[in-house]
Design an enzyme around this catalytic site. Structure first.
Site, short mmCIF file in Angstrom:
data_model
loop_
_atom_site.label_atom_id
_atom_site.label_comp_id
_atom_site.label_asym_id
_atom_site.label_seq_id
_atom_site.Cartn_x
_atom_site.Cartn_y
_atom_site.Cartn_z
N CYS A 75 6.23 4.31 3.14
CA CYS A 75 5.85 4.59 1.74
C CYS A 75 5.56 6.06 1.49
O CYS A 75 5.56 6.50 0.35
CB CYS A 75 4.65 3.74 1.35
SG CYS A 75 5.02 1.99 1.41
N HIS A 89 1.37 6.88 -5.07
CA HIS A 89 2.19 5.77 -4.57
C HIS A 89 1.68 4.49 -5.22
O HIS A 89 0.46 4.30 -5.37
CB HIS A 89 2.08 5.71 -3.05
CG HIS A 89 2.66 4.46 -2.47
ND1 HIS A 89 3.92 4.02 -2.81
CD2 HIS A 89 2.17 3.55 -1.59
CE1 HIS A 89 4.17 2.90 -2.17
NE2 HIS A 89 3.12 2.59 -1.42
N ASN A 98 5.47 -2.69 -5.45
CA ASN A 98 5.47 -1.60 -4.47
C ASN A 98 6.92 -1.36 -4.01
O ASN A 98 7.48 -2.18 -3.30
CB ASN A 98 4.57 -2.00 -3.29
CG ASN A 98 4.48 -0.93 -2.22
OD1 ASN A 98 5.25 0.02 -2.22
ND2 ASN A 98 3.55 -1.10 -1.31
O1 UT7 Z 1 2.44 0.60 0.47
C1 UT7 Z 1 1.93 0.69 1.76
C2 UT7 Z 1 0.45 0.64 1.77
N1 UT7 Z 1 0.02 -0.67 1.40
C3 UT7 Z 1 -1.16 -0.83 0.88
O2 UT7 Z 1 -1.87 0.13 0.69
C4 UT7 Z 1 -1.57 -2.22 0.59
C5 UT7 Z 1 -3.02 -2.35 0.83
N2 UT7 Z 1 -3.52 -3.72 0.70
C6 UT7 Z 1 -3.60 -4.36 -0.47
O3 UT7 Z 1 -3.10 -3.93 -1.48
C7 UT7 Z 1 -4.45 -5.62 -0.51
O4 UT7 Z 1 -5.14 -5.74 0.70
C8 UT7 Z 1 -3.63 -6.91 -0.77
C9 UT7 Z 1 -3.20 -6.97 -2.22
C10 UT7 Z 1 -2.42 -6.97 0.14
C11 UT7 Z 1 -4.50 -8.14 -0.50
O5 UT7 Z 1 -5.70 -8.09 -1.28
P1 UT7 Z 1 -7.12 -8.34 -0.62
O6 UT7 Z 1 -8.10 -8.27 -1.70
O7 UT7 Z 1 -7.27 -7.37 0.52
O8 UT7 Z 1 -6.99 -9.81 -0.10
P2 UT7 Z 1 -7.09 -10.42 1.37
O9 UT7 Z 1 -5.91 -10.03 2.18
O10 UT7 Z 1 -8.45 -10.10 1.93
O11 UT7 Z 1 -7.02 -11.97 1.07
C12 UT7 Z 1 -8.02 -12.63 0.30
C13 UT7 Z 1 -7.63 -14.08 0.15
C14 UT7 Z 1 -7.27 -14.77 1.47
O12 UT7 Z 1 -7.75 -16.09 1.42
P3 UT7 Z 1 -9.12 -16.49 2.15
O13 UT7 Z 1 -8.93 -16.16 3.61
O14 UT7 Z 1 -10.19 -15.66 1.51
O15 UT7 Z 1 -9.24 -17.95 1.88
C15 UT7 Z 1 -5.76 -14.79 1.46
O16 UT7 Z 1 -5.23 -15.85 2.22
O17 UT7 Z 1 -6.46 -14.21 -0.68
C16 UT7 Z 1 -5.49 -15.00 -0.02
N3 UT7 Z 1 -4.15 -14.55 -0.43
C17 UT7 Z 1 -3.56 -15.00 -1.54
N4 UT7 Z 1 -3.93 -15.89 -2.48
C18 UT7 Z 1 -3.09 -16.10 -3.49
C19 UT7 Z 1 -3.35 -13.63 0.17
N5 UT7 Z 1 -2.22 -13.49 -0.54
C20 UT7 Z 1 -2.33 -14.31 -1.61
C21 UT7 Z 1 -1.49 -14.59 -2.70
N6 UT7 Z 1 -1.89 -15.50 -3.62
N7 UT7 Z 1 -0.30 -13.98 -2.87
#
Ligand code: UT7
Length: 327
Positions: free
Chosen positions: A114, A254, A284
């Site tokens: 990225c 980004h 993204n």
């Molecule tokens: O471009 C390169 C650089 N990339 C980035 O900078 C991306 C950085 N990361 C992010 O943008 C975020 O971490 C995400 C958007 C990927 C995820 O958001 P988050 O607030 O960090 O969520 P999480 O991974 O901690 O997941 C929270 C919950 C989990 O469920 P439990 O364990 O709390 O029950 C996941 O299983 O959300 C769940 N989850 C979803 N739920 C509904 C993960 N993906 C989804 C989804 N829909 N698509």
């Protein structure tokens, strides 16, 4: 007066097909509410099965060349920043060189995920300052959709396809690229990776079965490092150039996550009206995200001559990078 590189034309292209959050609700266990709240993304563009990364590059490049008033044969060098090229060899830049008919240009690809567009901008800037080449076409382009596990809700809602291009030419005076800054920390390589298809795990029935040709991401771990790193990066980049945050006309970040973008803008006390945001429409697009957003703000007339523009990115590697431009 010092020799600088200056962006003289911008262009972009995204495939026609739109995939909305509600379309994804039908494919995986997710919701428009979750995707919007956690990322800010509402829809993304998806390439046709016949459409390749160099096809997207071609359309974006034609737009950039037209904006610059340059012909393809006038180019000395083509750099394509991508991690989803048409094929491992030859480079997507070589395929683009052929499609454009840029018969006098060298061509190579660059992969910094990225951060790729800003790594490319730094390379192009130094090529021009070194005096070896004069006219460079730099493209950031990805067809991410072909490297996604469409059953993995933690990644399939995030990425989209697109391309953005700029032309760079020499310039004397205070306008142009003022500085570029490149960083990496490979100890966190497994935060975002696509493990299959290289010399460690060559293509095999096992790599296909284990979905090793698809992107894997430790989203939350990446998120925390990204926020911390980008807040420091933008402050340091302005300090290095003795430019105050209040003098900044536009931040072009980004486009990975709206919460990360807002945290970075807040660190600079910058109103969101001075931040380029288009991830709600494209998701993204990795190395394409900054040039896509740049082209949009340029064509909308949101950037004026002499404006200070700050660009920043963070991605797999881990890599991160920034650039300050006087437009
Ligand atoms: O471009 C390169 C650089 N990339 C980035 O900078 C991306 C950085 N990361 C992010 O943008 C975020 O971490 C995400 C958007 C990927 C995820 O958001 P988050 O607030 O960090 O969520 P999480 O991974 O901690 O997941 C929270 C919950 C989990 O469920 P439990 O364990 O709390 O029950 C996941 O299983 O959300 C769940 N989850 C979803 N739920 C509904 C993960 N993906 C989804 C989804 N829909 N698509």
């Amino acid at each position: 007066m010092s020799l600088r590189s200056r962006i003289t034309g911008t262009g972009s292209y995204a495939p026609e097909t739109v995939l909305t959050n509600s379309d994804l609700e039908k494919k995986v266990d997710t919701s428009d509410e979750w995707i919007t709240e956690r990322t800010g993304i509402k829809e993304r563009r998806i390439a046709k099965s016949s459409e390749t990364t160099s096809d997207l590059c071609l359309e974006a490049s034609k737009n950039a060349l037209q904006a610059a008033g340059l012909k393809a044969w006038e180019l000395d060098l083509i750099i394509v920043a991508t991690m989803s090229g048409d094929m491992p060899m030859p480079s997507t830049a070589s395929l683009l060189q052929k499609k454009l008919g840029a018969k006098n240009a060298g061509a190579f690809d660059l992969n910094a995920a990225c951060s790729g567009f800003l790594y490319g901008l730094s390379a192009a800037d130094n090529f021009i300052k070194g005096g070896a080449v004069k006219r460079i076409l730099l493209v950031g382009a990805e067809v991410m959709s072909k490297f996604i596990d469409w059953k993995d809700r933690s990644t399939c809602v995030l990425f989209g396809d697109g391309a953005g291009a700029v032309t760079l030419e020499p310039s004397r005076g205070k306008r142009g690229v003022l500085s570029t800054h490149l960083y990496s920390d490979g100890s966190m390589w497994d935060f975002i990776c696509l493990p299959g298809g290289g010399s460690q795990h060559p293509p095999s029935s096992k790599t296909i079965k284990n979905k090793m040709h698809c992107i894997k991401m430790k989203g939350n771990e990446t998120f925390k490092v990204a926020v911390r790193t980008l807040e420091k990066l933008v402050v340091d980049t302005l300090k290095k150039n003795k430019v105050k945050p209040s003098e900044l006309s536009m931040l072009i970040p980004h486009q990975a996550n709206l919460r990360i973008i807002k945290a970075t803008a807040e660190r600079l006390d910058l109103p969101m009206s001075k931040v380029a945001v288009n991830l709600h429409r494209y998701g993204n697009t990795s190395s394409a995200s900054i040039p896509l957003a740049l082209d949009e703000v340029v064509r909308a007339g949101r950037i004026k001559k002499d404006d200070y523009i700050l660009l920043e990115a963070f991605g797999a590697g881990l890599t991160w990078a920034s650039a300050l431009i006087r437009w």
